[in-house]
Write a protein that holds these residues in place. Sequence first.
Motif, mmCIF file in Angstrom:
data_model
loop_
_atom_site.group_PDB
_atom_site.id
_atom_site.type_symbol
_atom_site.label_atom_id
_atom_site.label_comp_id
_atom_site.label_asym_id
_atom_site.label_seq_id
_atom_site.Cartn_x
_atom_site.Cartn_y
_atom_site.Cartn_z
ATOM 1 N N VAL A 32 47.465 10.432 22.902
ATOM 2 C CA VAL A 32 48.388 10.014 21.849
ATOM 3 C C VAL A 32 49.430 9.054 22.433
ATOM 4 O O VAL A 32 50.051 9.338 23.461
ATOM 5 C CB VAL A 32 49.088 11.220 21.215
ATOM 6 C CG1 VAL A 32 50.042 10.763 20.125
ATOM 7 C CG2 VAL A 32 48.064 12.199 20.664
ATOM 8 N N CYS A 33 49.601 7.914 21.775
ATOM 9 C CA CYS A 33 50.631 6.942 22.142
ATOM 10 C C CYS A 33 51.761 7.028 21.122
ATOM 11 O O CYS A 33 51.609 6.566 19.983
ATOM 12 C CB CYS A 33 50.047 5.536 22.180
ATOM 13 S SG CYS A 33 48.730 5.322 23.405
ATOM 14 N N THR A 34 52.855 7.649 21.539
ATOM 15 C CA THR A 34 53.977 7.881 20.636
ATOM 16 C C THR A 34 55.191 7.114 21.128
ATOM 17 O O THR A 34 55.506 7.187 22.334
ATOM 18 C CB THR A 34 54.319 9.382 20.566
ATOM 19 O OG1 THR A 34 53.153 10.111 20.143
ATOM 20 C CG2 THR A 34 55.458 9.640 19.592
ATOM 21 N N PRO A 35 55.883 6.366 20.263
ATOM 22 C CA PRO A 35 57.104 5.676 20.690
ATOM 23 C C PRO A 35 58.092 6.656 21.324
ATOM 24 O O PRO A 35 58.321 7.755 20.808
ATOM 25 C CB PRO A 35 57.655 5.085 19.385
ATOM 26 C CG PRO A 35 56.442 4.914 18.518
ATOM 27 C CD PRO A 35 55.552 6.083 18.851
ATOM 28 N N GLY A 36 58.657 6.233 22.464
ATOM 29 C CA GLY A 36 59.586 7.099 23.169
ATOM 30 C C GLY A 36 58.930 7.970 24.223
ATOM 31 O O GLY A 36 59.626 8.661 24.980
ATOM 32 N N TYR A 37 57.597 7.968 24.267
ATOM 33 C CA TYR A 37 56.874 8.787 25.251
ATOM 34 C C TYR A 37 55.889 7.914 26.059
ATOM 35 O O TYR A 37 54.749 8.276 26.261
ATOM 36 C CB TYR A 37 56.120 9.915 24.550
ATOM 37 C CG TYR A 37 57.031 10.917 23.889
ATOM 38 C CD1 TYR A 37 57.480 12.046 24.563
ATOM 39 C CD2 TYR A 37 57.471 10.709 22.580
ATOM 40 C CE1 TYR A 37 58.327 12.953 23.951
ATOM 41 C CE2 TYR A 37 58.315 11.611 21.956
ATOM 42 C CZ TYR A 37 58.749 12.733 22.653
ATOM 43 O OH TYR A 37 59.592 13.630 22.046
ATOM 44 N N LEU A 38 56.373 6.759 26.498
ATOM 45 C CA LEU A 38 55.521 5.808 27.217
ATOM 46 C C LEU A 38 54.972 6.411 28.503
ATOM 47 O O LEU A 38 53.787 6.262 28.812
ATOM 48 C CB LEU A 38 56.311 4.532 27.519
ATOM 49 C CG LEU A 38 55.573 3.467 28.352
ATOM 50 C CD1 LEU A 38 54.350 2.957 27.618
ATOM 51 C CD2 LEU A 38 56.528 2.310 28.686
ATOM 52 N N ASP A 39 55.815 7.094 29.256
ATOM 53 C CA ASP A 39 55.362 7.621 30.546
ATOM 54 C C ASP A 39 54.226 8.619 30.372
ATOM 55 O O ASP A 39 53.279 8.640 31.169
ATOM 56 C CB ASP A 39 56.527 8.275 31.288
ATOM 57 C CG ASP A 39 56.121 8.768 32.673
ATOM 58 O OD1 ASP A 39 55.699 7.931 33.493
ATOM 59 O OD2 ASP A 39 56.186 9.989 32.913
ATOM 60 N N ASP A 40 54.287 9.445 29.314
ATOM 61 C CA ASP A 40 53.214 10.413 29.074
ATOM 62 C C ASP A 40 51.882 9.701 28.860
ATOM 63 O O ASP A 40 50.848 10.105 29.402
ATOM 64 C CB ASP A 40 53.538 11.270 27.845
ATOM 65 C CG ASP A 40 54.710 12.216 28.090
ATOM 66 O OD1 ASP A 40 55.095 12.375 29.267
ATOM 67 O OD2 ASP A 40 55.228 12.775 27.109
ATOM 68 N N ALA A 41 51.904 8.633 28.074
ATOM 69 C CA ALA A 41 50.667 7.895 27.804
ATOM 70 C C ALA A 41 50.163 7.203 29.069
ATOM 71 O O ALA A 41 48.957 7.211 29.365
ATOM 72 C CB ALA A 41 50.897 6.866 26.703
ATOM 73 N N VAL A 42 51.074 6.587 29.854
ATOM 74 C CA VAL A 42 50.681 5.898 31.087
ATOM 75 C C VAL A 42 50.049 6.873 32.071
ATOM 76 O O VAL A 42 49.003 6.588 32.676
ATOM 77 C CB VAL A 42 51.901 5.193 31.722
ATOM 78 C CG1 VAL A 42 51.580 4.737 33.139
ATOM 79 C CG2 VAL A 42 52.330 4.009 30.873
ATOM 80 N N GLN A 43 50.652 8.039 32.249
ATOM 81 C CA GLN A 43 50.120 9.017 33.197
ATOM 82 C C GLN A 43 48.744 9.517 32.752
ATOM 83 O O GLN A 43 47.814 9.631 33.568
ATOM 84 C CB GLN A 43 51.088 10.202 33.324
ATOM 85 C CG GLN A 43 52.432 9.854 33.930
ATOM 86 C CD GLN A 43 52.330 9.438 35.380
ATOM 87 O OE1 GLN A 43 51.403 9.837 36.090
ATOM 88 N NE2 GLN A 43 53.274 8.631 35.837
ATOM 89 N N ALA A 44 48.591 9.791 31.473
ATOM 90 C CA ALA A 44 47.309 10.300 30.971
ATOM 91 C C ALA A 44 46.212 9.245 31.100
ATOM 92 O O ALA A 44 45.086 9.544 31.519
ATOM 93 C CB ALA A 44 47.459 10.745 29.506
#
Length: 536
Positions: A32-44
């Motif tokens: 999931v790519c959610t605004p405000g959670y860029l690092d979570d998406a990059v790591q995944a």
Amino acid sequence: MTEPTPLPPGPSRIAKQAAARDAAEPPPGTIVCTPGYLDDAVQAVGRALAASASALGLYQHGDTLTRVAEADDTERPGISRAPGSPVLRPVDNACLAVYISRVCELVRWDGRKNDYSAIDPPRRVVDGVASIADRFGFPDLRGFISAPIVTPDGRVIAAPGYDEATGLYLAAALPLPPTPDSPTKLDASAALDYLAADILGTFAQTWATPADESAAVAAILTVLLRRILPTAPIVAIDATTPGSGKTLLAEVFATIATNRPPALVSLTRDAAETEKRIGAVLMAGDAVINHDNLSFPLRSDIHCQMATAPEVALRVLGASRVTRVPTNVATLITGNNLTLLGDLPRRVLRIGLDPRCEHPERRRFDRDAVAHARAHRAAAVAAALTLVRAYLIAGAPDVGVTPYGSFELWDRMVRRPVVWAGFPDPLDAAADLSSQDHELTAVADLLAAWHDQYGDRPMTAPEVIRDAEAQLMTGQTRHQALADAIQEATGHRQTDARALGNLLRGYAGRWLDGRRVVKGKKSRAGMSWAVEVNRV
């Protein structure tokens, strides 16, 4: 009359969407790519991409994320490769987005549908993965190999695929003939004789000395094992006459190791252009390169680094960053009466060819040396591995040769096995390298002429130049010998104070024919220099 109490406002559209999003579950296996959670998406995304890296052909080469490709006709001018040769290409962000889309299903919340929708990799996610790619554990590729090799601990890498312990990737299987599990010195001697008499038999009458034959066998081992060696000398094939078989011999070495000709890299007198071409082949991960028919004196800092440094730092063309890449490419240089300058001669394994006839190109042979090496490639590789393994299994015994500084592992896995099995020291062939005598003799002559003129008196380089030029202009010959020696040693047609000062600085403290130049005092006139004589 009392006003009625207003009802609390109902949930807003945004709040409803947020509630629906929180209640919904993203499809299984999606990121999931959610605004405000860029690092979570990059790591995944980074972890998923690294997990599939081998299947995608993605590797960390030095500190650059690369992909496996085949050589084409768009290479840098001055570099040519055999069609189909494997090369590495840097992965740009557009390419990275494609790879991400192959292994990751990215989604985001669509408020109009009140559901998750598939999306292409967002630019910021791609940029983030690219910027910290070295943190995700992509396989560290030290290079491709095309034949089994032996590691310093005696292990043979023979299974195709990626070897995690060494970072090497064996591109294709090469079935070898049966060899002893624990080869002996007798097995090593037989393997050495096979390489010299059979694989290199075409050149039997062309070696300048027995040490040159030994150096040629050492070159087979060097080219075959170069990927596993952190440092190794450059192989210089030096002939007395055109048509002696220099290029042919270089192709034999490359054919045994890779089953294809070496990549041809032409050199120019422009040091900056030479460094760009070398940088291009290092970043592309070529296994063997050949500077064919070098026709001018070569002084090259980048070649010195390639021989004695496991990695070098290179500036990426078109970008403002520096990358580090391995130097484990087997480098060959061919030429007639090669002239190598500076520190390069010490970093060379020389093979001398002397056909002992006026027109060697007219000689007839009973076989094609390259075709023979290709047909017996498996046997040649097996013999080379047997020779090295036998020496290592024997405990790497002392063979009575002096250590070769900067090339300790090469000395142990190439030079000493050849000597142990019964051949002369391969480095003996480099003792007569004409380039070494050429430069050192010129500097030694300069020191002798300087001392004859000034004794132990310190002089600055500008003072010596002005003194010599003043004497020459008045027709006196007092300084002629010194002026000639300065021009010969610096390589300048005119006496040049800056070139003389740089030369003196480079040779300060080094003894040559019983003399050395030492620094004196520094004044407004510049650094003074004096020549000392060893009177012991």
